[in-house]
Scaffold this motif. Structure first.
Motif, mmCIF file in Angstrom:
data_model
loop_
_atom_site.group_PDB
_atom_site.id
_atom_site.type_symbol
_atom_site.label_atom_id
_atom_site.label_comp_id
_atom_site.label_asym_id
_atom_site.label_seq_id
_atom_site.Cartn_x
_atom_site.Cartn_y
_atom_site.Cartn_z
ATOM 1 N N SER A 94 0.846 -1.182 0.000
ATOM 2 C CA SER A 94 0.000 0.000 0.000
ATOM 3 C C SER A 94 0.887 1.239 0.000
ATOM 4 C CB SER A 94 -0.912 0.007 1.227
ATOM 5 O OG SER A 94 -1.580 1.233 1.357
ATOM 6 N N SER A 143 -4.815 -4.479 6.727
ATOM 7 C CA SER A 143 -3.379 -4.501 6.421
ATOM 8 C C SER A 143 -2.737 -3.130 6.638
ATOM 9 C CB SER A 143 -3.160 -4.972 4.982
ATOM 10 O OG SER A 143 -3.804 -4.102 4.060
ATOM 11 N N GLU A 144 -3.435 -2.071 6.212
ATOM 12 C CA GLU A 144 -2.874 -0.736 6.407
ATOM 13 C C GLU A 144 -2.853 -0.342 7.882
ATOM 14 O OE1 GLU A 144 -4.871 2.121 4.012
ATOM 15 O OE2 GLU A 144 -3.710 1.650 2.215
ATOM 16 N N ASP A 175 5.769 -12.232 -2.385
ATOM 17 C CA ASP A 175 4.837 -12.206 -1.259
ATOM 18 C C ASP A 175 5.331 -13.108 -0.123
ATOM 19 O OD1 ASP A 175 2.865 -10.432 -2.330
ATOM 20 O OD2 ASP A 175 2.214 -12.033 -3.665
ATOM 21 N N ASP A 215 -0.245 -14.497 8.351
ATOM 22 C CA ASP A 215 -1.370 -14.519 7.411
ATOM 23 C C ASP A 215 -0.879 -14.594 5.970
ATOM 24 O OD1 ASP A 215 -4.387 -14.001 6.940
ATOM 25 O OD2 ASP A 215 -3.415 -12.441 5.725
ATOM 26 N N GLY A 216 0.249 -13.949 5.667
ATOM 27 C CA GLY A 216 0.775 -13.999 4.310
ATOM 28 C C GLY A 216 1.323 -15.353 3.920
ATOM 29 N N ALA A 235 -0.002 -2.194 9.553
ATOM 30 C CA ALA A 235 1.289 -1.677 9.093
ATOM 31 C C ALA A 235 1.575 -0.299 9.680
ATOM 32 C CB ALA A 235 1.305 -1.620 7.569
ATOM 33 N N LEU A 273 0.526 -10.026 10.088
ATOM 34 C CA LEU A 273 0.616 -9.914 8.639
ATOM 35 C C LEU A 273 1.509 -11.003 8.041
ATOM 36 C CD1 LEU A 273 0.990 -6.029 8.250
ATOM 37 C CD2 LEU A 273 -1.030 -7.415 7.734
ATOM 38 N N THR A 329 0.887 3.271 3.264
ATOM 39 C CA THR A 329 1.602 2.587 4.335
ATOM 40 C C THR A 329 3.094 2.862 4.265
ATOM 41 O OG1 THR A 329 -0.058 0.829 4.417
ATOM 42 C CG2 THR A 329 2.110 0.349 5.348
ATOM 43 N N VAL A 349 -6.224 -11.494 6.337
ATOM 44 C CA VAL A 349 -5.915 -10.150 6.820
ATOM 45 C C VAL A 349 -5.317 -9.302 5.708
ATOM 46 C CG1 VAL A 349 -4.578 -8.825 8.501
ATOM 47 C CG2 VAL A 349 -5.562 -11.035 9.148
ATOM 48 N N ASN A 350 -4.405 -9.870 4.939
ATOM 49 C CA ASN A 350 -3.769 -9.110 3.866
ATOM 50 C C ASN A 350 -4.723 -8.794 2.724
ATOM 51 O OD1 ASN A 350 -0.585 -8.926 4.286
ATOM 52 N ND2 ASN A 350 -1.278 -10.901 5.114
ATOM 53 N N SER A 351 -5.827 -9.519 2.635
ATOM 54 C CA SER A 351 -6.811 -9.222 1.589
ATOM 55 C C SER A 351 -7.658 -8.006 1.942
ATOM 56 C CB SER A 351 -7.725 -10.438 1.370
ATOM 57 O OG SER A 351 -6.963 -11.559 0.932
#
Length: 442
Positions: A3, A260-261, A170, A245-246, A264, A242, A6, A253-255
């Motif tokens: 992002s 996510s923002e 990723d 989850d990634g 971060a 994050l 971010t 969460v990252n979706s």
């Protein structure tokens, strides 16, 4: 997903941290602590800890600013059914995609250096809290050995994890976040017993009669450590969420752009604030000592100018306006002693007599600690020229180091505590005691 806002927040916060670092070190000792040979006590350990921490800050700036520039260059994409979102790593152009792994490597090295710093503080505070009156050498303790081995592992395993997972951008980012967060989580949890033991440790120091300046410093660092632990949780906990989850297939969460923002942003605030507190603990400023030293220097300069102006006026008045030959002056160029010998006093000696006596500079902060005065007797001395210097009662400054040396002899706490300044500056304590005693012995 990456992002731009971010990374922009991370870039702004890291640059502010860099500016604070620059300002603090300038006010601390005018960047003298950055020199390789910074005084007689700049050993290998102090150099390693100084450069380890200071190197982690520019690395985090490079990481955050680099990703900020890349993410805004890549921009957003309108995906049907989802909306306008930042373009995922897998759709970045090759020229941008090639920069992801180098920036992640920079971030892993920065995080590894930060863990080296946190591990040293953990081991040091455990050593300080559990140390008794026995003069244990820090470099021979079990705590130092743990730091040495753990630092090598922390500095090595972070880049290794990033290198091993570099095939997918990723996964590479998620693995770096997860590995660093687990390491920070372990160090922070191990640091919690220190926070619980420290109030009792301070009460014991008070009962042992440790000087109030040391108590104030330790109390201040205790408060700073409590605040820093909170921000360290704000740093690694969101990145751990994050990262884990990634690494999963769904990446729930990252979706979510908001989730996510938000995480971060919180991680960026926690990282920069905790790093700033570490800077204050490693390089503690004494504003009181700085003001005292500045005022003393200003008064000495003013007295020197006044003395030179007086000497200049007397010199001009000793000459006739109609002749170039000097006339007799009412003020003799030398002072007479009762013994009949004449001892010439230079301008510099007179300035030193009138100037206030400053205590020796602190070996860590470079500032002048407050001095306590006491009376001592100096005998008469005869110079090689035959002139006699009459002794008498003199006022001598007893520095904080000398007070600490006197106090720790009858105390049941470790000598390091009496001369404590910072986690990387107390290992010269015994040498400082001896150095402070030299002017008195002379």
């Amino acid at each position: 997903m990456p992002s731009p806002p971010t990374f922009l927040a991370w870039a702004i916060l890291s640059c502010l941290l860099g500016a604070f670092l620059f300002f603090h070190l300038w006010k601390f000792d005018r960047f003298k602590c950055l020199r390789w040979e910074n005084g007689p006590h700049s050993g290998a350990f102090k150099r390693v800890m100084t450069y380890t921490y200071l190197l982690s800050v520019p690395l985090i700036i490079i990481y955050s600013v680099g990703f900020c520039v890349l993410s805004y260059d890549v921009g957003y994409a309108d995906i049907p059914g989802i909306g306008v979102v930042p373009i995922p790593f897998e759709f970045w152009l090759p020229k941008y995609h090639r920069a992801i792994f180098p920036l992640n490597i920079v971030f892993s090295f920065s995080w590894g250096l930060e863990m080296v710093t946190h591990l040293e503080e953990l081991c040091f505070w455990l050593f300080l809290v559990n140390a008794g009156k026995v003069q244990q050498d820090w470099f021979r303790t079990f705590y130092f050995k743990i730091w040495a081995v753990g630092s090598i592992l922390a500095f090595a395993y972070m880049p290794i994890v990033t290198i091993v997972t570099r095939s997918n951008a990723d996964t590479n980012t998620a693995a770096t976040f997860t590995a660093g967060s687990i390491g920070d989580l372990t160090l922070t949890v191990c640091f919690m017993p220190v926070l619980f033991q420290f109030p009792g440790f301070l009460r014991n120091l008070k009962s042992e009669g440790v000087d109030i300046n040391t108590i104030v410093r330790l109390t201040t660092f205790h408060e700073l450590n409590r605040i820093r632990v909170v921000f360290r949780f704000l740093f690694f906990a969101p990145l751990l969420i994050l990262g884990v989850d990634g690494l999963t297939a769904r990446a729930v969460v990252n979706s979510s752009l908001f989730a996510s923002e938000f995480l971060a942003f919180m991680a960026g605030i926690g990282c920069m604030v905790s790093s700033g507190i570490t800077l204050v603990i490693f390089f503690p400023r004494s504003v009181q000592s700085e003001v005292q030293a500045r005022n003393a220097s200003r008064e000495k300069s003013q007295q020197m100018r006044t003395f030179q102006s007086t000497q200049h006026s007397e010199y001009n008045s000793s000459y006739s306006p109609r002749s170039l030959s000097p006339q007799k002056s009412s003020a003799p160029p030398y002072s007479s002693h009762p013994g009949g010998e004449n001892l010439v006093i230079s301008i510099e000696d007179s300035a030193m007599i009138k100037a206030p006596v400053l205590a020796p500079g602190d070996p860590v902060t470079g500032s002048h600690p407050a001095a306590t005065t006491f009376k001592t007797f100096a005998p008469n001395r005869r110079l090689d020229s035959g002139a006699k210097i009459h002794g008498g009662v003199k006022i001598v400054g007893l520095t904080e180091g000398n007070l600490a040396h006197h106090n720790h002899q009858s105390s049941n706490v470790h000598p390091f505590v009496h001369n404590f300044t910072s986690p990387i500056g107390t290992f010269v304590g015994l040498a400082s005691f001896r150095a402070d005693l030299m002017p008195i012995a002379a």
